[in-house]
Motif scaffolding. Structure first.
Motif, PDB file in Angstrom:
ATOM      1  N   VAL A 159       0.853  -1.186   0.000  1.00 20.98           N
ATOM      2  CA  VAL A 159       0.000   0.000   0.000  1.00 20.98           C
ATOM      3  C   VAL A 159       0.894   1.242   0.000  1.00 20.98           C
ATOM      4  O   VAL A 159       2.081   1.160   0.314  1.00 20.98           O
ATOM      5  N   VAL A 160       0.294   2.366  -0.362  1.00 17.63           N
ATOM      6  CA  VAL A 160       1.030   3.633  -0.371  1.00 17.63           C
ATOM      7  C   VAL A 160       0.361   4.601   0.596  1.00 17.63           C
ATOM      8  O   VAL A 160      -0.836   4.883   0.471  1.00 17.63           O
ATOM      9  N   HIS A 161       1.126   5.088   1.560  1.00 19.07           N
ATOM     10  CA  HIS A 161       0.644   6.122   2.477  1.00 19.07           C
ATOM     11  C   HIS A 161       1.139   7.462   1.950  1.00 19.07           C
ATOM     12  O   HIS A 161       2.320   7.603   1.608  1.00 19.07           O
ATOM     13  N   LYS A 162       0.249   8.440   1.863  1.00 23.73           N
ATOM     14  CA  LYS A 162       0.612   9.739   1.279  1.00 23.73           C
ATOM     15  C   LYS A 162       1.856  10.344   1.925  1.00 23.73           C
ATOM     16  O   LYS A 162       2.696  10.929   1.258  1.00 23.73           O
ATOM     17  N   ARG A 207      -4.013   1.298  -2.495  1.00 26.07           N
ATOM     18  CA  ARG A 207      -3.307   0.089  -2.942  1.00 26.07           C
ATOM     19  C   ARG A 207      -2.162   0.479  -3.850  1.00 26.07           C
ATOM     20  O   ARG A 207      -2.299   1.373  -4.677  1.00 26.07           O
ATOM     21  N   TYR A 208      -1.040  -0.217  -3.710  1.00 22.57           N
ATOM     22  CA  TYR A 208       0.096   0.035  -4.608  1.00 22.57           C
ATOM     23  C   TYR A 208      -0.133  -0.700  -5.920  1.00 22.57           C
ATOM     24  O   TYR A 208      -0.416  -1.899  -5.945  1.00 22.57           O
ATOM     25  N   ILE A 209      -0.035   0.033  -7.036  1.00 23.48           N
ATOM     26  CA  ILE A 209      -0.109  -0.576  -8.367  1.00 23.48           C
ATOM     27  C   ILE A 209       1.180  -0.225  -9.083  1.00 23.48           C
ATOM     28  O   ILE A 209       1.472   0.948  -9.323  1.00 23.48           O
ATOM     29  N   GLY A 210       1.961  -1.239  -9.404  1.00 24.08           N
ATOM     30  CA  GLY A 210       3.258  -1.023 -10.043  1.00 24.08           C
ATOM     31  C   GLY A 210       3.954  -2.353 -10.197  1.00 24.08           C
ATOM     32  O   GLY A 210       3.311  -3.367 -10.466  1.00 24.08           O
ATOM     33  N   LYS A 211       5.267  -2.382 -10.019  1.00 21.87           N
ATOM     34  CA  LYS A 211       5.992  -3.641 -10.194  1.00 21.87           C
ATOM     35  C   LYS A 211       5.688  -4.599  -9.041  1.00 21.87           C
ATOM     36  O   LYS A 211       5.161  -4.203  -8.000  1.00 21.87           O
TER      37      LYS A 211
END
Length: 690
Positions: A159-162, A207-211
């Motif tokens: 996940v990504v926190h701002k 949610r993290y979307i990437g590699k």
């Protein structure tokens, strides 16, 4: 009563009504709503039960004619609909603001928010749940959106926190601090550092979307902020180009369609089902964009069977009624015929001329249709990429509708670009391709989401696994026993006849028909007609059925060699079943684990995970994750997307575009507010944890 702003909902008892009377209730109701309270719920005797049933509602109203009758609804659209229902059933009504204005022998419409009504010997009050289904009364869109952001978090995913960057989501846990128990999202960062994010700050997590395995950020360092600065710097040039695109779109002048006419309202009312909330919202968005003088470029994204075609029907009628022509581009000949029949049936009582252009038509018929469309004698033409050829020169084109954009190649899209310079464009899709999704998320293109499923629909039971003859036999026999039909997708024209023989040995007593794209058009039409009329139990077919087939009696799908299909294709195929209230089943078989690539495994895993109705948007995001975001913007941006995640990347682009447009961008501030109260969901409240 003096502290209304402190109360969320009111539970009003029979005793209260007897002691205080109706006037006090109405005053209380008015004051509560002026304070922004949600609604009243009644706990009294004699409540009516006519949920979602207009017939019962009208029947009750007619019985209540000797009483003073009140209908209390806040929503303007619902009030309008109620007035239409009352008029159609010859029931007089009057809109009132105060109880003393009420009359007997009429329905007094009261503009307040009331869930459930009540009745006594002299008074009958109806609330929204007495007329509409309970499921339709929901929390606000804002609340739904915030819930959806974290409902898909799974333990162990990124996940990504701002403020703090990329971490690994562990779980929702309860902790006691200073004697108060609260729920937190537990996120793990580099060096085994842990961050407890209060659940009321869910908007700061995405949610993290990437590699596949991103670099986890360390807590309490400048690394995350420096990373965002580097990404922002690389984005500036891209933002300038996107801003130019947006400026070109805004500066070009199109045609402003007029407001809805009585005929338009009549077409809208001919819809045989009840529109969902999202569907109505999408229709409103599209009509508003068409009434603007700027050319519309709208993407309507909704799950298969969620009512996107209805949006197109109303938009096309709006264009035609204004003297403009419409082109509808669809990916397959079968779908073009199906759309033609749907539109023609709906427009039957109106002086409109529609035609379908496909290889099913003779050459002479095609020439006549093209000539008529070019001369302006035909209002709407539906067809495959054939309608993009040079001999199609519409006289007064006003709207282009594109169904399933991802099915068209680069050449087709370039031809569409030439056509749509000053013309409104409506694109319909269940799984938007990443480029389309990206353009929508960054504001270059407008997007309307239909996420509410129609009444009576059930999620499709999805099975993914190695091919098993026993399971295939069981699935086919079960469907036939309950009077249903089956699609069996086998995407090899050369071997499809031998596949029919194999199926006959497994289930000898069923009738099997074959269709594929190399058959003559008339033969396909005849087989499909016979299949619709239930002369066959099973349709053995290639992916020719992938888009648009809508046969409610088909509720089992079997796909062989599913590992060879793209995620969007698999999702579209699954959407061919489950189009009625019957429980539907989808089986995706692969030949063996050795035949599975890592990408194919991820696709099939995604399909088995996202079985809920309305998951097309999530599948598009997952597809983006699997394929890599570099495909969208080129390799130069790929690394930057991976370093901050797709969502954060889009946010930064949007901010940079807004800066170029002279819009003030608010600085993100992480405000910490700790209230000395317990805030958690007790385990006893949750019956079953998934």
């Amino acid at each position: 009563i003096e502290n209304l702003e402190k109360i969320d909902n009111f539970l009003i008892s029979d005793k209260f009504l007897q002691s205080q009377g109706l006037n006090t209730f109405v005053n209380l109701l008015t004051r509560a709503n002026s304070k922004g309270n949600d609604a009243f719920i009644f706990d009294i005797k004699g409540q009516k039960k006519s949920y979602g049933n207009t017939k019962n509602f009208i029947s009750n109203l007619k019985k209540d004619r000797n009483k003073k009758t009140f209908i209390s609804i806040k929503n303007k659209n619902r009030t309008k609909k109620i007035k239409e229902i009352l008029t159609d059933n010859n029931i007089s009504f009057k809109s009132i603001k105060e109880v003393p204005e009420a009359k007997s022998n009429v329905a007094n419409l009261f503009n307040q928010k009331l869930y459930k009504g009540f009745e006594s010997s002299r008074v009958s009050v109806y609330g929204e749940l007495d007329i509409y289904e309970q499921e339709e009364i929901k929390v606000s869109d804002k609340k739904i959106a915030s819930l959806k952001e974290f409902e898909d978090f799974r333990s162990g995913e990124y996940v990504v926190h701002k403020t703090h960057g990329i971490g690994k989501y562990i779980d929702i846990i309860s902790r006691k601090i200073d004697g108060y128990k609260k729920d937190y999202f537990l996120i793990e960062y580099a060096n085994n550092d842990r961050l407890y994010v209060p659940t009321w700050q869910s908007d700061r997590l995405k949610r993290y979307i990437g590699k596949e395995n991103p670099k986890i950020s360390p807590l309490n360092s400048r690394q995350w902020e420096n990373m965002k600065k580097r990404v922002r710097k690389s984005i500036k040039k891209l933002a300038v180009n996107l801003s130019k695109l947006y400026a070109e779109r805004q500066s070009s002048e199109g045609y402003a369609f007029p407001k809805d006419s009585p005929w338009q309202k009549e077409i809208d009312n001919l819809f045989p089902f009840r529109e969902t909330k999202d569907q109505l919202k999408a229709i409103k968005q599209v009509k508003k964009a068409m009434e603007n003088s700027k050319p519309m470029d709208m993407l309507v994204c909704g799950d298969v069977g969620f009512g996107k075609t209805e949006v197109a029907i109303r938009a096309a009628f709006k264009a035609i009624e204004s003297g403009k022509q419409v082109m509808m581009l669809v990916p397959t000949t079968i779908l073009s015929d199906q759309h033609f029949n749907t539109f023609k049936q709906r427009y039957d009582d109106f002086p409109l001329i529609l035609e379908v252009l496909s290889r099913f038509k003779k050459k002479s018929e095609q020439e006549a249709i093209i000539s008529g469309f070019n001369e302006g004698k035909i209002d709407m033409i539906i067809g495959t990429h054939r309608i993009l050829q040079k001999d199609i020169r519409p006289k007064n084109l006003g709207l282009i509708i594109i169904d399933e954009e991802q099915r068209f190649g680069v050449n087709s899209k370039e031809k569409i670009k030439l056509l749509k310079k000053d013309v409104d464009v409506l694109t319909l899709t269940a799984t938007p391709i990443p480029r389309t999704l990206y353009m929508s998320l960054t504001g270059i293109r407008d997007i309307a989401l239909i996420e509410t499923y129609p009444e009576g629909r059930n999620p499709i039971e999805t099975f993914v696994g190695e091919k098993d003859k026993y399971i295939i036999k069981q699935a086919i026999e079960r469907e036939v026993e309950r009077g249903g039909q089956i699609y069996y997708v086998y995407n090899s024209v050369a071997k499809i006849e031998s596949k029919k023989g194999q199926l006959k040995t497994i289930v000898p007593n069923i009738n099997i028909a074959i269709t594929h794209g190399q058959m003559p058009g008339k033969k396909i039409e005849k087989i499909m007609e016979d299949f619709v009329n239930k002369k066959y139990d099973l349709l053995l077919t290639t992916t020719i059925i992938e888009s648009g087939m809508d046969i409610s009696n088909v509720n089992t799908l079997i796909v062989e060699n599913a590992n060879r299909f793209g995620l969007s294709q698999l999702y579209q195929l699954r959407g061919r079943v489950g189009r009625s209230s019957a429980r539907a089943y989808a089986y995706f078989f692969y030949p063996g684990k050795k035949a599975l690539t890592l990408t194919a495994l991820k696709r099939l895993k995604t399909l088995s995970e996202y079985t809920d109705l309305g998951s097309g948007y999530n599948i598009a995001l997952r597809d983006l994750e699997i394929r890599g975001a570099g495909e969208i913007l080129g390799p130069k941006q790929h690394g930057h997307i991976d370093s901050v995640g797709f969502d954060m990347y889009c946010q930064i682009i949007k901010q940079e575009i807004e800066k170029l447009k002279g819009i003030d961008v608010e600085e993100d501030v992480n405000v910490q507010i700790e209230i000395p109260v317990s805030a958690y969901i007790p385990k006893s409240y949750i019956k079953k944890e998934s």
